[in-house]
Design a protein around this motif. Structure first.
Motif, short mmCIF file in Angstrom:
data_model
loop_
_atom_site.label_atom_id
_atom_site.label_comp_id
_atom_site.label_asym_id
_atom_site.label_seq_id
_atom_site.Cartn_x
_atom_site.Cartn_y
_atom_site.Cartn_z
N THR A 13 0.88 -1.17 0.00
CA THR A 13 0.00 0.00 0.00
C THR A 13 0.91 1.21 0.00
O THR A 13 1.75 1.39 0.90
CB THR A 13 -0.92 0.02 1.22
OG1 THR A 13 -1.76 -1.14 1.19
CG2 THR A 13 -1.79 1.26 1.21
N THR A 14 0.79 2.02 -1.03
CA THR A 14 1.72 3.13 -1.23
C THR A 14 0.95 4.44 -1.36
O THR A 14 0.12 4.58 -2.27
CB THR A 14 2.57 2.89 -2.50
OG1 THR A 14 3.19 1.61 -2.41
CG2 THR A 14 3.63 3.97 -2.64
N ALA A 15 1.21 5.38 -0.47
CA ALA A 15 0.55 6.69 -0.51
C ALA A 15 -0.96 6.55 -0.66
O ALA A 15 -1.60 7.22 -1.46
CB ALA A 15 1.13 7.55 -1.63
N GLY A 16 -1.51 5.59 0.09
CA GLY A 16 -2.95 5.44 0.15
C GLY A 16 -3.55 4.54 -0.92
O GLY A 16 -4.77 4.35 -0.95
N LYS A 17 -2.75 3.98 -1.81
CA LYS A 17 -3.26 3.13 -2.88
C LYS A 17 -2.65 1.73 -2.79
O LYS A 17 -1.45 1.58 -2.48
CB LYS A 17 -2.94 3.71 -4.26
CG LYS A 17 -3.70 4.97 -4.60
CD LYS A 17 -3.43 5.36 -6.06
CE LYS A 17 -4.24 6.57 -6.47
NZ LYS A 17 -4.04 6.91 -7.91
N TYR A 75 3.76 4.89 -8.91
CA TYR A 75 4.29 5.78 -7.86
C TYR A 75 5.74 6.10 -8.18
O TYR A 75 6.57 5.20 -8.35
CB TYR A 75 4.18 5.11 -6.50
CG TYR A 75 4.57 6.02 -5.35
CD1 TYR A 75 3.73 7.05 -4.96
CD2 TYR A 75 5.78 5.83 -4.68
CE1 TYR A 75 4.08 7.90 -3.91
CE2 TYR A 75 6.14 6.66 -3.63
CZ TYR A 75 5.29 7.70 -3.26
OH TYR A 75 5.64 8.54 -2.22
N ALA A 129 8.95 6.72 -7.26
CA ALA A 129 9.92 6.69 -6.16
C ALA A 129 11.30 7.07 -6.65
O ALA A 129 12.16 7.41 -5.84
CB ALA A 129 9.94 5.30 -5.52
N HIS A 153 7.91 11.24 -5.55
CA HIS A 153 7.09 10.60 -4.52
C HIS A 153 5.61 10.99 -4.65
O HIS A 153 4.94 11.35 -3.68
CB HIS A 153 7.62 10.93 -3.11
CG HIS A 153 9.00 10.40 -2.90
ND1 HIS A 153 9.28 9.07 -2.69
CD2 HIS A 153 10.21 11.05 -2.93
CE1 HIS A 153 10.58 8.92 -2.57
NE2 HIS A 153 11.18 10.10 -2.70
N ALA A 154 5.14 10.91 -5.88
CA ALA A 154 3.74 11.18 -6.20
C ALA A 154 3.25 10.12 -7.17
O ALA A 154 4.04 9.51 -7.90
CB ALA A 154 3.59 12.57 -6.81
N TRP A 155 1.93 9.88 -7.19
CA TRP A 155 1.34 8.98 -8.18
C TRP A 155 1.21 9.71 -9.50
O TRP A 155 0.77 10.87 -9.57
CB TRP A 155 -0.03 8.50 -7.71
CG TRP A 155 0.07 7.39 -6.70
CD1 TRP A 155 -0.02 7.50 -5.36
CD2 TRP A 155 0.25 6.01 -7.00
NE1 TRP A 155 0.14 6.27 -4.76
CE2 TRP A 155 0.30 5.33 -5.76
CE3 TRP A 155 0.41 5.28 -8.17
CZ2 TRP A 155 0.49 3.96 -5.66
CZ3 TRP A 155 0.60 3.91 -8.08
CH2 TRP A 155 0.63 3.26 -6.84
#
Length: 513
Positions: free
Chosen positions: A407-411, A448, A450, A485-487
């Motif tokens: 689970t990465t940044a809420g997803k 994502y 990274a 660090h954003a989708w």
């Protein structure tokens, strides 16, 4: 990086970058070649004349030809290739009975040949382990010579009964370039190595009367296994074969089908491993699945037969490509579970399936796409996670396509892991969604960032210049990773998608990291 909560709209792709690292090292001088004398041909069918081929079976440019590998090394009375050295069962799949299960038995060969006829096989390729270093009874590979006279007698008896058996070509198991009675590791760039190579092929055909030969464009068939067993090789071994073979066999030069590992020019090419992954380099190499669980010392590798569905998909892929030659891998390799011959585990299922698709192949029939819930859909999608949510698009878990749920940044997502051979995520598109043999499609991927780095997409295409005859064409775009660090979302365009499942695990495309 993490890869996508969602792969959305689906389509085609192009190009990926690769890098090459070259290492230089001091190369020791080659060891002196042993002084050896190649023995004369072991069989009686030598120094032939053109008229000797009057009854050979001929296949011309307009003929579609189906071949299969015939493993004749089994001998139940002595337990050769039946029981392993530790007393365990050597076979993963099994013949219906061990009675008369022997390369020495005319009736066993005859039964196998009749079943090949039932399956629609045109050419049988005995898997030949004979070598110039094994001519003496009792030598390590003498069984390979010993099994051919009963095989020939079976062919003759069928013809005497008015039954036309499959014609005969050679599958040269090149492992004898390293494993043989002389303990000689053949270097095919030397005089002895080249002579060894040519003599092995000569020996096989000297034991098969030309009335049983398959002639493809007037040429006997030589199908080569991997080049990896040669100490070294180059074009000179093929050139010598083409020059010397006609001198002993009525002016005929062989039709050489090279395994892709041979860095030579030949008449055609294939890649071994069609039972694991169908491939279509020139010759179509397909099989029913794979399981070598019974073979000691190997890492586990199982490709599920799926009750015949894996084999049927392979045939459908072949029908879509319409090659000249299809090789079924294999007729009866019970050790590795690649058999289509009658077996205790599945009866005659694969004989019947082979016949079904051979008939379609010969008639040029391409089956229509099946209708599914996604036939009229505009898109297919998959949301990745611990449990994927698939909507017409499925993730394929294979050795070089491992990943871990996260689970990465809420997803929910999956992160690619280092697998055997690379870092990929593979996907298969629902067959009903594939609206045409050639499609213009697109794939959108949420990922994502990274960073740093990049990733691309490779897809099954119609481009013959792409890897494995188009199976791994890289998409033109790549997704750059900057560490934001954003989708983000990237779109890959696939202008010439074939999507016949030619990638590992029957996948249609993969993300390459």
């Amino acid at each position: 990086m993490r890869t996508s909560t969602l792969i959305r709209s689906f389509a085609r792709a192009t190009a990926a970058a690769a890098s090459l690292l070259t290492l230089a090292a001091a190369v020791p001088a080659p060891a002196q070649e042993p002084v050896r004398k190649i023995p004369p041909a072991i069989g009686p069918n030598i120094d032939l004349e053109p008229g000797d081929f009057a009854r050979s079976r001929r296949f011309g440019p307009g003929d579609k030809v189906v071949m299969t590998h015939y493993f004749y090394w089994y001998d139940a009375p002595s337990k050769a290739h039946i029981v392993d050295y530790d007393g365990s069962d050597a076979l993963t799949t099994h013949p219906p009975t061990l009675r008369d299960f022997s390369y020495k038995s005319v009736s066993w060969h005859k039964g196998q040949l009749k079943d090949m006829i039932a399956a629609g096989i045109d050419v049988v390729l005995p898997v030949f382990w004979g070598s110039p270093g094994d001519h003496t009874p009792g030598s390590r590979m003498f069984w390979s010579f010993e099994g051919l006279p009963p095989f020939v007698k079976a062919l003759d008896e069928l013809k005497a009964e008015g039954i036309e058996p499959p014609a005969v070509g050679l599958f040269y198991d090149t492992s004898t370039l390293e494993s043989n009675g002389w303990g000689y590791h053949a270097d095919l760039t030397t005089d002895l190595g080249r002579a060894w190579f040519v003599a092995t092929i000569r020996d096989f055909f000297s034991m098969i009367p030309p009335r049983h030969w398959a002639l493809l464009d007037g040429k006997p068939i030589v199908d080569l296994y991997s080049a990896a067993f040669a100490k070294a090789h180059d074009q000179s071994s093929i050139d010598l074969l083409k020059a010397e073979f006609p001198k002993r066999f009525g002016g005929t030069a062989p039709y050489v089908i090279r395994e892709v590992s041979w860095n030579v020019k030949a008449d055609d090419v294939y890649a071994w491993g069609g039972a694991v992954r169908p491939n279509f380099l020139g010759v179509a190499e397909i099989g029913p699945g794979y399981d070598h669980s019974a073979v000691p010392g190997r890492e586990p590798l199982v490709v599920d037969r799926e009750g015949g569905a894996f084999y049927e998909r392979a045939w459908v892929q072949a029908l879509n490509r319409s090659p000249r030659i299809v090789i079924v891998e294999t007729w009866n390799e019970f050790h590795e579970g690649t058999t289509v011959a009658e077996a205790r585990e599945y009866g005659r299922t694969y004989i019947d399936l082979t016949r079904k698709y051979v008939d379609m192949f010969k008639k040029g029939i391409v089956p229509p796409r099946p209708r599914t819930a996604y036939t009229d859909a505009a898109t297919v999608a998959i949301a990745l996670g611990a449990t994927d949510r698939a909507e017409g698009l499925a993730r394929v878990d294979v050795a070089d396509g491992r990943s871990a749920a996260a689970t990465t940044a809420g997803k929910t997502s999956r992160a690619p892991a280092k697998g055997v051979g690379g870092r990929y995520l593979y996907f298969r598109v629902d067959d009903g969604f594939k609206w045409a043999r050639s499609m213009h499609a697109a794939v959108e991927v949420d990922y994502y960032d990274a960073g740093p780095g990049s990733f691309g997409l490779q897809y099954d295409s119609h481009d013959p210049s792409a890897e494995l005859n188009g199976a791994y064409k890289p998409a033109a775009a790549r997704a750059g990773l900057t560490g934001s660090h954003a989708w983000k979302t990237v779109r890959f365009d696939l202008p010439d998608a074939r999507l016949d499942g030619a990638q590992n695990g029957g996948a249609d495309f993969r993300l390459a990291f």
